[in-house]
Design a protein around this motif. Sequence first.
Motif, mmCIF file in Angstrom:
data_model
loop_
_atom_site.group_PDB
_atom_site.id
_atom_site.type_symbol
_atom_site.label_atom_id
_atom_site.label_comp_id
_atom_site.label_asym_id
_atom_site.label_seq_id
_atom_site.Cartn_x
_atom_site.Cartn_y
_atom_site.Cartn_z
ATOM 1 N N GLU A 84 1.027 -1.168 -0.057
ATOM 2 C CA GLU A 84 -0.037 0.053 0.049
ATOM 3 C C GLU A 84 1.090 1.236 -0.070
ATOM 4 N N GLY A 85 1.888 1.204 0.689
ATOM 5 C CA GLY A 85 2.748 2.556 0.820
ATOM 6 C C GLY A 85 3.429 2.715 -0.491
ATOM 7 N N GLN A 86 3.744 1.588 -1.275
ATOM 8 C CA GLN A 86 4.395 1.756 -2.760
ATOM 9 C C GLN A 86 3.208 2.359 -3.649
ATOM 10 N N HIS A 122 0.645 4.123 -2.806
ATOM 11 C CA HIS A 122 0.516 5.637 -2.526
ATOM 12 C C HIS A 122 1.767 6.482 -3.242
ATOM 13 N N GLY A 123 2.927 6.037 -3.097
ATOM 14 C CA GLY A 123 4.080 6.747 -3.478
ATOM 15 C C GLY A 123 4.120 6.650 -5.124
ATOM 16 N N ASN A 174 1.614 9.054 -6.124
ATOM 17 C CA ASN A 174 1.988 10.598 -6.203
ATOM 18 C C ASN A 174 2.852 10.949 -7.014
ATOM 19 N N THR A 206 -1.134 17.260 -2.916
ATOM 20 C CA THR A 206 -1.455 15.666 -3.111
ATOM 21 C C THR A 206 -3.018 15.129 -2.685
ATOM 22 N N PRO A 207 -3.588 14.461 -3.468
ATOM 23 C CA PRO A 207 -4.778 14.029 -3.242
ATOM 24 C C PRO A 207 -4.718 12.955 -2.261
ATOM 25 N N HIS A 208 -6.010 12.386 -1.800
ATOM 26 C CA HIS A 208 -6.179 11.453 -1.046
ATOM 27 C C HIS A 208 -6.274 10.154 -1.830
ATOM 28 N N TRP A 209 -5.566 9.101 -1.534
ATOM 29 C CA TRP A 209 -5.610 8.008 -2.246
ATOM 30 C C TRP A 209 -6.607 7.035 -1.715
#
Lengths: 158, 805
Positions: free
Chosen positions: B690-692, B694-695, B698, B733-736
């Motif tokens: 999930e972190g990957q 998000h990044g 972005n 940055t939007p919300h993902w």
Amino acid sequence: MAKQHISFSLNGEQIDALVEPRELLVHTLRETLNLTGTHIGCETSHCGVCTVDLNGVSVKSCTVLAMQAHEGEVTTVEGLANGELHAVQQAFIEEHGLQCGFCTPGMLMRAQRLLQENPDPSEEEIRWGMAGNLCRCTGYQNIIKAVQSAAKKLQQEA
Amino acid sequence: MATAEDRVKADIEREDALQGIGCSRKRKEDPRFVQGKGTYVDDVKLPGTLYADLVRSPFAHARIKGINKEKALALPGVHAVLTAEDLKPLNLHWMPTLAGDVQAVLADEKVHMQYQEVAVVIADDRYIAADAVDLVEVEYEALPVLVDPHKALDPDAPILREDAEDKDNVGQGPRKHPNHIFNWQVGDAEATERAFDEAEVTVKQEMYYPRVHPSPLETCGCVASFDKVNGKLDVYITSQAPHVVRTVVSMLSGVPESKVRIVSPDIGGGFGNKVGIYPGYVTAIVASIVIGRPVKWIEDRMEHLSTTAWARDYWMTGELAADKDGRIKGLKVDVLADHGAFNSHAQPTKWPAGFLSICTGSYDIPVAHVNVDGVYTNKSPGGVAYRCSFRVTEAVYVIERMMDVLAQKLGIDKAEIRRRNFVKPEQFPYETCLGWELDSGDYHTALDKVLAAVDYEGLRKEQAEKRAKGELMGIGLVTFTEVVGAGPSKNCDILGVGMFDSAEIRVHPTGSAIARMGTITQGQGHQTTYAQIIASELGIPSEEIQIEEGDTDTAPYGLGTYGSRSTPVGGAATAVAARKIRDKARKIAAHLMEVSEDDVEWDIDRFKVKGVPGQEKTMKEVAWAAYNNVPEGMEMGLEAVDYYDPPNFTYPFGTYLCVVDIDKYTGVVDIRRFYALDDCGTRINPMIIEGQVHGGLNEGFAVAMGQEMPYDEEGNLLGNTFMDYFIPTFVETPHWETDYTVTPSPHHPLGAKGVAESPHVGSIPCFTAAIVDALAHLDVTHVDMPHNAYRVWQTLHELGADKRD
């Protein structure tokens, strides 16, 4: 140019250093005092990886002269933990608020200062309050979660 | 006596204790990083270190008439000023690029781009070095500048690379002009033409994919340390591929590879930018060899943005042939690629345009043709995979844009046209008309899940209502297929080295383990996830497994981390090496329990004798025995290495949906919603995935909405600081929203496919699609990136959409 003597408190310890008048605080911290947790990313105050506390406010140490710290108080990421990890450090781990780690020290220093300025920030307030710190890895979402979680913990402790 | 239920519970507890595949284990890297205890290249301090800084050209194209070092050398604290003349006797003034071309280490009589490296200054500290750079006097004679790639092949275009003027091949096949680098064609041109001739409907769209820069927050740098006594060269370097760097450094410097040690310490983000070898590295290495002291070179942000590898810069034309129902009959893609002053495009050797031919996407397209021409211009060299696999971003962009263009032409819904053309689940493995074997996929399920999650019908209804009121709302939809995990050595190599990767695992007598890999993390969390793989394969708790990467003296040779290849290739090597260990452990366990190996079965963390409850040996017990009591004829120890050559690439896919509202008077785009469903096969650590994602989203947002590297007519780069170059902050940055399906790869030992790049590759066309969709009723079929407010407003203004009633 002759080096100048400066004296300041660094992470609670009194420090004496000889610096060039043109020397940037980040270089003094990293090169002379061997505290390499504070990073350099852009040298134009945009990215915030060099953020430290100077006299109770967040500053970008890549655009502060070391001499401006004279008789002041500086806190870096190395001074954040006090026996155990600071709430923001713990929260960044728990909420996966970091990846490559390069922006992290600056992020943490800004986060802990933001939470002193505003102990219960909304998501919007966190976004604006941390806008001077860039991250390329996380998409910010988990950092926001981490700051919120640290805020909660600090409030419970208070 | 334990009931069956108790046993199941005990098994689950045993499995959970391992923290293996599938659990959101907290990262092992983090305690160091949050305490400022990371070691990035600039943190490496060796006694006696000198500092390098570079003199760079203010001109984009000029002849060097003379260089005067005297004033610089006279400055106290300056040790040396080196130019191409000084490197010539060592034959180090030029270096090979990954694309078969050469690049000047220090400008050899000419500069070909602004900020090109002209001389290197070595001094006691970085301040003195910077002062000395200003004292080096270089006399230039300006030459005509070539900025527009469309003019590169004109008969009267200035010839840029005089060094290569007479070469009919600069590494990637025949060329037709001194400024031409290569022509690359894939597919059946004739059959494609026929499909277009016979088609009921054709569409064509030109699009420019701007030049963008990955710009990790840590810039590039190195510390080179040559020990004159023992002839050993140590280089600490910001590299995504340290082993390849070792090979290249050895070839360039003549130092035997056994005496070159490359260390990639902690890396502050890479995103493709830290794959190549830059002149700064070479000058620091040469200076250290010449002077015999460690030399540190760390670039600043402006140098980083101006000279290190960027991505994209593709002028693309897409064409689709289809029937009236929107079923695709053929695809054509034509590209003019601007590679800058040197072809330092980073990709496997045989792929001049990377994996662009994956451009048939998720669709069943019977015939296609791709044509790419690469040219030189007076700009910085590059063409790397910015968080993607070698031009797959461009491929996905062109096909996803074309699907929308076709849908608009035919008046078919953008989701429906995709559904009609998807490769169906039963067609996998599916060979595309351009030669890729898509290993697995379930595109329909992913699409349906996203449409349901966002209430697609409701959004379309809302959009219609808003349009009736004159408001602009857009829905972007992308159903992409990625190709990652380069790659099979039969068609993938870097400078002749096959693109395998490796893992070496050693289990200690007391049952803990150390593993070393040929990959190198730059934030992906390898220390955490590789240990999870080994934990599940060997039944050793991941907490007891140490992962190391990046030191070529200790790690097995590997091709590094880029193109989402760590999990598909390095992860596979890890699983296979672990299985080799388990096979040996099984033999030892059978020996210890005095039964046949066939009677032994593996159960989470131990071997059991089938049908004999209680007769078992844990991996810990076996590990101890491996060092004192092994079957006759077996060698002692419990370790294995695997060099994994993947049989195929892996093909992660996803469905992304973006909802935007555009202020028609200002062009400000509000990204109201971004929903990303990824299918990366088996999920090793959901938290990290999930972190990957998000990044990656972005970085996709950054590219789509603001990043560009514009040049003026004189070849001046406009925008090489963070003042101008867009890095999204918290505020923009939007919300993902993230989601997933799981379609394991059939050929990967774990079924995993890789994930970090999908969100970048998939999101970029999704943002563009949303903006175009908002304007579709105004007959807009495409708008080029970046979609910053000014540019969107320009489009609106041209359309007259910003008029107040």
